[in-house]
Design a protein around this motif. Structure first.
Motif, PDB file in Angstrom:
ATOM      1  N   ILE A 171      44.166  32.044 -11.627  1.00  0.00           N
ATOM      2  CA  ILE A 171      45.100  33.174 -12.294  1.00  0.00           C
ATOM      3  C   ILE A 171      44.974  34.639 -11.045  1.00  0.00           C
ATOM      4  O   ILE A 171      46.428  35.357 -10.974  1.00  0.00           O
ATOM      5  CB  ILE A 171      44.878  33.403 -13.522  1.00  0.00           C
ATOM      6  CG1 ILE A 171      44.980  32.590 -14.523  1.00  0.00           C
ATOM      7  CG2 ILE A 171      45.349  35.008 -13.779  1.00  0.00           C
ATOM      8  CD1 ILE A 171      44.595  32.774 -15.889  1.00  0.00           C
ATOM      9  N   LEU A 172      43.914  34.838 -10.500  1.00  0.00           N
ATOM     10  CA  LEU A 172      43.974  35.702  -9.964  1.00  0.00           C
ATOM     11  C   LEU A 172      44.472  35.765  -8.517  1.00  0.00           C
ATOM     12  O   LEU A 172      44.973  36.135  -8.054  1.00  0.00           O
ATOM     13  CB  LEU A 172      42.696  36.149  -9.419  1.00  0.00           C
ATOM     14  CG  LEU A 172      41.593  36.843 -10.838  1.00  0.00           C
ATOM     15  CD1 LEU A 172      40.439  37.100 -10.533  1.00  0.00           C
ATOM     16  CD2 LEU A 172      42.585  38.696 -11.200  1.00  0.00           C
ATOM     17  N   THR A 223      42.044  42.602  -6.608  1.00  0.00           N
ATOM     18  CA  THR A 223      41.370  41.286  -7.317  1.00  0.00           C
ATOM     19  C   THR A 223      40.633  40.375  -6.656  1.00  0.00           C
ATOM     20  O   THR A 223      40.089  39.805  -6.365  1.00  0.00           O
ATOM     21  CB  THR A 223      43.314  40.663  -5.819  1.00  0.00           C
ATOM     22  OG1 THR A 223      44.152  40.943  -7.217  1.00  0.00           O
ATOM     23  CG2 THR A 223      42.894  38.896  -6.194  1.00  0.00           C
ATOM     24  N   ARG A 245      39.046  29.356 -14.014  1.00  0.00           N
ATOM     25  CA  ARG A 245      40.556  29.153 -14.703  1.00  0.00           C
ATOM     26  C   ARG A 245      40.799  30.386 -14.274  1.00  0.00           C
ATOM     27  O   ARG A 245      41.910  30.949 -14.282  1.00  0.00           O
ATOM     28  CB  ARG A 245      40.114  29.399 -16.287  1.00  0.00           C
ATOM     29  CG  ARG A 245      41.889  29.552 -16.503  1.00  0.00           C
ATOM     30  CD  ARG A 245      41.863  29.266 -18.153  1.00  0.00           C
ATOM     31  NE  ARG A 245      41.545  30.036 -18.994  1.00  0.00           N
ATOM     32  CZ  ARG A 245      42.018  31.894 -19.176  1.00  0.00           C
ATOM     33  NH1 ARG A 245      43.409  31.067 -18.926  1.00  0.00           N
ATOM     34  NH2 ARG A 245      41.465  32.784 -19.636  1.00  0.00           N
ATOM     35  N   ARG A 246      39.594  31.751 -13.899  1.00  0.00           N
ATOM     36  CA  ARG A 246      40.360  33.234 -13.990  1.00  0.00           C
ATOM     37  C   ARG A 246      40.379  33.354 -12.420  1.00  0.00           C
ATOM     38  O   ARG A 246      41.455  34.260 -11.645  1.00  0.00           O
ATOM     39  CB  ARG A 246      38.991  34.063 -14.354  1.00  0.00           C
ATOM     40  CG  ARG A 246      39.436  35.862 -13.581  1.00  0.00           C
ATOM     41  CD  ARG A 246      38.187  36.502 -14.480  1.00  0.00           C
ATOM     42  NE  ARG A 246      38.083  38.069 -14.066  1.00  0.00           N
ATOM     43  CZ  ARG A 246      37.472  38.855 -14.748  1.00  0.00           C
ATOM     44  NH1 ARG A 246      36.372  38.502 -15.397  1.00  0.00           N
ATOM     45  NH2 ARG A 246      37.047  39.863 -13.227  1.00  0.00           N
ATOM     46  N   ASP A 247      40.089  32.556 -11.634  1.00  0.00           N
ATOM     47  CA  ASP A 247      40.701  33.130 -10.119  1.00  0.00           C
ATOM     48  C   ASP A 247      41.116  32.587  -9.736  1.00  0.00           C
ATOM     49  O   ASP A 247      42.297  33.215  -8.396  1.00  0.00           O
ATOM     50  CB  ASP A 247      39.158  32.054  -9.259  1.00  0.00           C
ATOM     51  CG  ASP A 247      37.699  32.526  -9.278  1.00  0.00           C
ATOM     52  OD1 ASP A 247      37.651  34.021  -9.248  1.00  0.00           O
ATOM     53  OD2 ASP A 247      36.697  32.377  -8.853  1.00  0.00           O
ATOM     54  N   ASP A 282      33.463  37.885  -9.738  1.00  0.00           N
ATOM     55  CA  ASP A 282      33.027  36.216 -10.174  1.00  0.00           C
ATOM     56  C   ASP A 282      31.618  35.967  -9.164  1.00  0.00           C
ATOM     57  O   ASP A 282      31.407  34.646  -9.739  1.00  0.00           O
ATOM     58  CB  ASP A 282      34.869  35.536 -10.743  1.00  0.00           C
ATOM     59  CG  ASP A 282      34.855  36.418 -11.422  1.00  0.00           C
ATOM     60  OD1 ASP A 282      34.788  37.551 -12.483  1.00  0.00           O
ATOM     61  OD2 ASP A 282      36.540  36.018 -11.558  1.00  0.00           O
ATOM     62  N   GLU A 316      35.779  28.571 -17.307  1.00  0.00           N
ATOM     63  CA  GLU A 316      36.005  30.199 -17.333  1.00  0.00           C
ATOM     64  C   GLU A 316      36.314  31.185 -16.039  1.00  0.00           C
ATOM     65  O   GLU A 316      37.539  31.323 -15.592  1.00  0.00           O
ATOM     66  CB  GLU A 316      35.522  31.315 -18.449  1.00  0.00           C
ATOM     67  CG  GLU A 316      36.587  31.990 -19.289  1.00  0.00           C
ATOM     68  CD  GLU A 316      37.538  31.497 -19.354  1.00  0.00           C
ATOM     69  OE1 GLU A 316      38.189  33.061 -19.168  1.00  0.00           O
ATOM     70  OE2 GLU A 316      37.819  31.279 -20.327  1.00  0.00           O
ATOM     71  N   LEU A 317      35.221  31.392 -15.311  1.00  0.00           N
ATOM     72  CA  LEU A 317      35.546  32.038 -13.922  1.00  0.00           C
ATOM     73  C   LEU A 317      36.107  30.969 -13.055  1.00  0.00           C
ATOM     74  O   LEU A 317      37.163  31.455 -12.102  1.00  0.00           O
ATOM     75  CB  LEU A 317      34.164  31.787 -12.983  1.00  0.00           C
ATOM     76  CG  LEU A 317      33.120  32.409 -13.999  1.00  0.00           C
ATOM     77  CD1 LEU A 317      31.647  32.571 -12.980  1.00  0.00           C
ATOM     78  CD2 LEU A 317      33.717  34.416 -13.659  1.00  0.00           C
TER      79      LEU A 317
END
Length: 238
Positions: free
Chosen positions: A215-216, A162, A211-213, A169, A208-209
């Motif tokens: 989730i991570l 993670t 949103r990904r962060d 990112d 997108e980054l």
């Protein structure tokens, strides 16, 4: 006068047996009653069950024998027990027991499911009875520590992955920011259109980054909760 003495003598002679009988009857209750001989319970020697300090299994068996009234445990010192039998030996040496009052020997050996218990006659050295007893399987003392270490290792690997993803990112964001600060030509309509498309692409990548962060980070929290839940289940079950 002689007749009176003769009558008295005859009377005494006639009363003598009755008087003697009365004396015998009075002495009879003073005689001690016959006592029933006290039965001595057979003495039993319990051999070592394992080589752990204290050997709690052997202690429990001896205590249960002592609480009953049918047999009596015979406690021997550790040196004598070692001469008779030790865990791992195939045969029992009954010779040292000849100097004791032991009647039977109990040997309990651990199995995969419980205990194999044997009862031997000391006088003949023959096996009198045997049976298998199932026992609940208890976790080892280091089980929880091993489980905790294993879960911590797995959680550590996931946390490392993670962190690496978040770092990647962050590096991408820095790259986008540097690209946004570059001077681009805006003289023509095409230049301005290209600049708008490039900015839109950077904004899309940034969203997108983000949103990904999210989730991570959420997955990292769930991994920690899941690991704690697994460890708690092991603790309760043990």
């Amino acid at each position: 006068m002689n007749r009176i003495l003769l009558v008295g003598a005859l009377a005494l002679a006639a009363l003598a047996p009755a008087v003697q009988a009365q004396k015998t009857q009075r002495r009879a209750p003073n005689r001690p009653k016959p006592q029933t001989p006290v039965a001595v319970p057979p003495a039993v020697v319990v051999l070592q069950v394992d080589s752990s300090a204290g050997d709690s299994t052997r202690t429990i068996i001896q205590r249960d024998f002592d609480y009953g009234d049918r047999i009596q445990p015979l406690i021997l010192d550790s040196v004598s027990l070692a001469d008779i039998w030790q865990p791992g030996d195939r045969r029992i040496n009954f010779a040292p027991l000849a100097q004791t009052r032991a009647n039977f020997v109990v040997r309990a050996r651990p199995t995969t499911a419980g205990l194999h218990v044997e009862v031997f006659d000391v006088s003949t050295g023959l096996l009198r009875q045997e049976d298998y007893f199932r026992l609940p399987r208890l976790p080892s003392a280091s089980r929880l520590a091993a489980v905790r270490d294993s879960l911590s290792e797995v959680l550590g690997r996931k946390a490392g992955a993670t962190i690496d993803a978040l770092s990647a990112d962050s590096a991408t964001r820095d790259s986008l920011q540097r690209a946004a600060l570059k001077t681009v030509p805006l003289k023509t309509t095409r230049d301005r259109a290209n600049a708008r498309r490039a900015q839109a692409a950077r904004d899309s990548i940034s969203r997108e980054l983000d949103r990904r962060d999210i989730i991570l980070r959420a997955n990292a929290v769930q991994d920690t909760i899941h690991s704690d839940s697994i460890y708690a289940r092991f603790v309760v079950r043990d």
